[in-house]
Design an enzyme around this catalytic site. Sequence first.
Site, PDB file in Angstrom:
ATOM      1  NE  ARG A   1      -9.792  -3.212  -2.973  1.00 24.74           N
ATOM      2  CZ  ARG A   1      -9.316  -2.896  -1.777  1.00 24.74           C
ATOM      3  NH1 ARG A   1      -8.167  -3.378  -1.376  1.00 24.74           N
ATOM      4  NH2 ARG A   1      -9.984  -2.084  -0.978  1.00 24.74           N
TER       5      ARG A   1
ATOM      6  CG  ASP B   1       0.368  -3.239   6.476  1.00 22.48           C
ATOM      7  OD1 ASP B   1      -0.724  -3.703   6.859  1.00 22.48           O
ATOM      8  OD2 ASP B   1       0.476  -2.098   5.998  1.00 22.48           O
TER       9      ASP B   1
ATOM     10  CG  PHE C   1      -1.961   1.041   1.239  1.00 18.03           C
ATOM     11  CD1 PHE C   1      -3.085   0.885   0.452  1.00 18.03           C
ATOM     12  CD2 PHE C   1      -1.831   2.186   2.001  1.00 18.03           C
ATOM     13  CE1 PHE C   1      -4.071   1.865   0.426  1.00 18.03           C
ATOM     14  CE2 PHE C   1      -2.806   3.168   1.979  1.00 18.03           C
ATOM     15  CZ  PHE C   1      -3.930   3.002   1.187  1.00 18.03           C
TER      16      PHE C   1
ATOM     17  CE1 TYR D   1      -9.096   1.207   7.339  1.00 12.83           C
ATOM     18  CE2 TYR D   1      -8.269   2.252   9.326  1.00 12.83           C
ATOM     19  CZ  TYR D   1      -8.127   1.955   7.986  1.00 12.83           C
ATOM     20  OH  TYR D   1      -7.036   2.388   7.308  1.00 12.83           O
ATOM     21  CE  LYS D   2      -7.568  -2.054   5.240  1.00 10.54           C
ATOM     22  NZ  LYS D   2      -8.247  -1.076   4.399  1.00 10.54           N
TER      23      LYS D   2
END
Length: 405
Positions: free
Chosen positions: A372, A198, A129, A223-224
């Site tokens: 996605r 990560d 990312f 938050y995922k």
Amino acid sequence: MSEARLTERAAELDAADGLAKRRELFALDDGTVYLDGNSLGALPRHVQDRMADVIGRQWGELRIRSWDESGWWTAPERIGERIAPLVGAAPGQIVVGDSTSVNVFKAVVAAVRMAPEGRDEILVDATTFPTDGYIAESAARLTGHRTVVVDPADVADAAGPRTAAALVNHVDYRAGRLHDLPGITAALHARGALAVWDLCHSAGALPVGLDEHGVDLAVGCTYKYLNGGPGSPAYLYVAERHQDRFDSPLPGWNSHADPFGMTPGYAPAEGAVRGRVGTPDILSMLALEAALDVWDGVTVEAVRAKSLALTDFFLECVEAYVPPGRVTPLTPAAHAERGSQVALACPDAPAVMETLIARGVVGDLRRPDVLRFGFTPLYVGFADTERAARVLADVLAGVNPPPSG
């Protein structure tokens, strides 16, 4: 396989799903298939009432007393202990707070400081990312190191006597590829380097095994797949064997051995508390704590099994419904190389995703051409999965294919 048979199979799979009842814990409407939990997890229903108490009673009535009486002060470590089993960590190694970016900075700089003398390079995942790359580059400039960008599969070969540490994503955010955390970590250690992982796209979706595989430092968002809410605080893992040498580049008063002594000199606290910096964001922190209740009685292994079944079924339905050549799977078919999302290359991706969302199938777009779809096993079912593939085929039928040649 026919649409009727796939619809029937979806119903059979949902009936046999041991996690199916978990969906009732989330604020989801029946008219939407939510496949964007790999960006923002759905709201657990009970969080709203819990936050009403936090705001109305703890803040509104107790006010400053809540730092002690409501446990605000110890929340970063307490919530860290809730996350630890989900990533395979023993107690006392995870602290919650700050953003993923801030924790990446802490972890990379601390890893460099712990590395042996003469090691002046940081390996960075070429598919990371973007922020991780930005942070690693900044950390390298600040510490007099250099970054070397490598494909995750090549980390073992790239690591050498000058390598201090490597920063690698467990799951590629774009394609959904699962990287070899055990193998890469072992290879780095064999070459005298530290492994910084990560976990943003793996925690809460699949087993991680931080302790089992000897990971040195790790960071992740909440938050995922952990459903902590927009902007919920991230976490930092510091392996117990490194805690006495963990030298944070952000030594705040919250990580001081005597935080209320207000002394001019900094003395680090013991343990993972060293990963704290300033005053924690209590409202987001306690919303996350409440959200983690949905994991009570759930094993990560059960979640992983359903995740693989969902993504297998989605790929099967896409193959059955979508005309050949309209989309190309980017996510590996092999289970050992797949996270909990399916990424499809599609030349018309922006228009297709916009139409999908308008028709109640919510995924997301990675420009220029990637669709996605994130599969969160706690609330996504097989009927959802079949419907998403069917609507995708309908949408593609209404979008003119790009010209050939």
